[in-house]
Design an enzyme around this catalytic site. Structure first.
Site, PDB file in Angstrom:
ATOM      1  N   LYS A 199       1.171  24.936  -3.265  1.00 50.53           N
ATOM      2  CA  LYS A 199      -0.052  24.263  -2.814  1.00 50.53           C
ATOM      3  C   LYS A 199       0.127  22.755  -2.922  1.00 50.53           C
ATOM      4  CE  LYS A 199      -2.902  28.207  -4.167  1.00 50.53           C
ATOM      5  NZ  LYS A 199      -3.985  28.716  -5.044  1.00 50.53           N
ATOM      6  N   ARG A 257       0.819  -1.219   0.000  1.00 48.70           N
ATOM      7  CA  ARG A 257       0.000   0.000   0.000  1.00 48.70           C
ATOM      8  C   ARG A 257       0.848   1.262   0.000  1.00 48.70           C
ATOM      9  NH1 ARG A 257      -3.011   1.670  -2.781  1.00 48.70           N
ATOM     10  NH2 ARG A 257      -3.919  -0.409  -2.670  1.00 48.70           N
ATOM     11  N   ASP A 306      -1.723  38.395 -11.822  1.00 51.28           N
ATOM     12  CA  ASP A 306      -2.729  37.656 -11.069  1.00 51.28           C
ATOM     13  C   ASP A 306      -4.137  37.918 -11.582  1.00 51.28           C
ATOM     14  OD1 ASP A 306      -3.677  36.007  -8.915  1.00 51.28           O
ATOM     15  OD2 ASP A 306      -4.269  37.840  -7.875  1.00 51.28           O
ATOM     16  N   GLU A 322       3.933  40.209  -7.510  1.00 55.27           N
ATOM     17  CA  GLU A 322       2.573  39.931  -7.984  1.00 55.27           C
ATOM     18  C   GLU A 322       1.845  41.247  -8.225  1.00 55.27           C
ATOM     19  OE1 GLU A 322      -0.114  36.838  -6.122  1.00 55.27           O
ATOM     20  OE2 GLU A 322      -1.165  38.668  -5.502  1.00 55.27           O
ATOM     21  N   LYS A 334       3.796  39.254  -2.770  1.00 53.94           N
ATOM     22  CA  LYS A 334       2.403  39.064  -3.139  1.00 53.94           C
ATOM     23  C   LYS A 334       1.563  40.265  -2.708  1.00 53.94           C
ATOM     24  CE  LYS A 334       0.736  34.884  -2.929  1.00 53.94           C
ATOM     25  NZ  LYS A 334       0.674  34.548  -4.368  1.00 53.94           N
TER      26      LYS A 334
END
Length: 286
Positions: free
Chosen positions: A139, A104, A222, A201, A171
């Site tokens: 992410k 597994r 963005d 950004e 950002k």
């Protein structure tokens, strides 16, 4: 994919050890121990049950070899290879209990990473004929980032920064907290070493102009419209790398690439990839 460099051995060992510890716990595989003689050996094949792109074979091998170094693991394909339904990925021969206990963990890694590689390859195919490269984001599954980014490379994509430590990405919240693009870039440039690249950004063309005037290395566009992306490419004229992000999907990525941006980042590559269906089939026992 001959130029694909596998993850470092220590990362493989760390990930596999953690996964086996989780699965085997304090008592080990009580089912296999109870039902299989200790000296029995078997031959098994890892097969894929749907088309895709392979990634994670070194982890599958590490999983079985962590329990028994005498197990023979013969990969029949390489990470980065496209495969069809029924393709044999690896032939494994060794102690039956070992194969069952590692099954597994080996398949979880192989299915997860192959799923990421498969989805990445679909994005790469969707931008074929343009200059745009497909890149991942942060992410990722906690603790598995380096492995998942490896799977992106196996699918033909490229990696964004690995963490907060290896690149400056200013950002929108940094801009807001710093009082604007200018102050944020000036502080970052004063603090970062000469080897660290700076990306900003922006979500408007006015901010783009400000970033260009500051001479940053890359600019993340963005959630811009296609018209604004085309205008951004024209205004930049190659002075900085342009990365498009936000709202990227298999349905939209081709049109985004056609605007002329250099990079397209998609969190979906790692946070939304479905595991590829792989299985371990026993061929014999003794």
């Amino acid at each position: 994919m001959t130029d694909l460099i596998p993850p470092p051995e220590h990362l493989l060992e760390e990930a596999v050890t953690r996964a086996l510890r989780e699965d085997l716990g304090l008592a080990g595989d009580i089912t296999s121990t109870a039902t299989i003689p200790a000296t029995q050996t078997s031959e098994a094949r890892i097969v894929v049950r749907e088309p895709g792109v392979v990634a994670g074979l070194p982890l599958a091998q590490a999983a079985v070899r962590a329990l028994d170094t005498q197990v023979a693991f013969a990969a029949q394909v390489a990470d980065g290879d496209p495969v069809e339904t029924g393709t044999e990925l690896a032939l494994i021969t060794g102690n039956t209990r070992t194969l069952l206990s590692a099954e597994r963990v080996a398949l979880n890694f192989l299915g997860r990473l192959s799923g990421i590689a498969t989805l990445t390859a679909q994005y790469v195919a969707a931008v074929s004929g343009t200059q745009a490269r497909i890149t991942c984001t942060r992410k990722t599954t906690p603790g598995l980032r380096a492995l998942e980014k490896y799977a992106v490379r196996a699918g033909g994509g490229v990696n964004h920064r690995f963490g907060l430590f290896d690149g400056v990405l200013i950002k929108d919240n940094h801009v807001a907290a710093s009082g604007g693009v200018g102050p944020a870039v000036e502080r970052a440039r004063a603090a970062a070493g000469h080897m660290v690249r700076i990306e900003v950004e922006v979500d408007t063309l006015a901010q783009l102009d400000e970033a260009l005037a500051l001479g940053v290395d890359a600019i993340l566009l963005d959630n811009m419209s296609l018209d604004d992306l085309r205008e951004a490419v024209a205004r930049t004229g190659g002075r900085a790398l342009l990365e498009a992000s936000g709202g990227v999907s298999l349905e939209t990525v081709g049109a985004i690439a056609a605007t002329g941006v250099d990079l397209i980042s998609a969190g979906a590559l790692t946070h939304s990839a479905r595991c590829l269906d792989v299985a371990l089939d026993f061929a014999s026992g003794g």
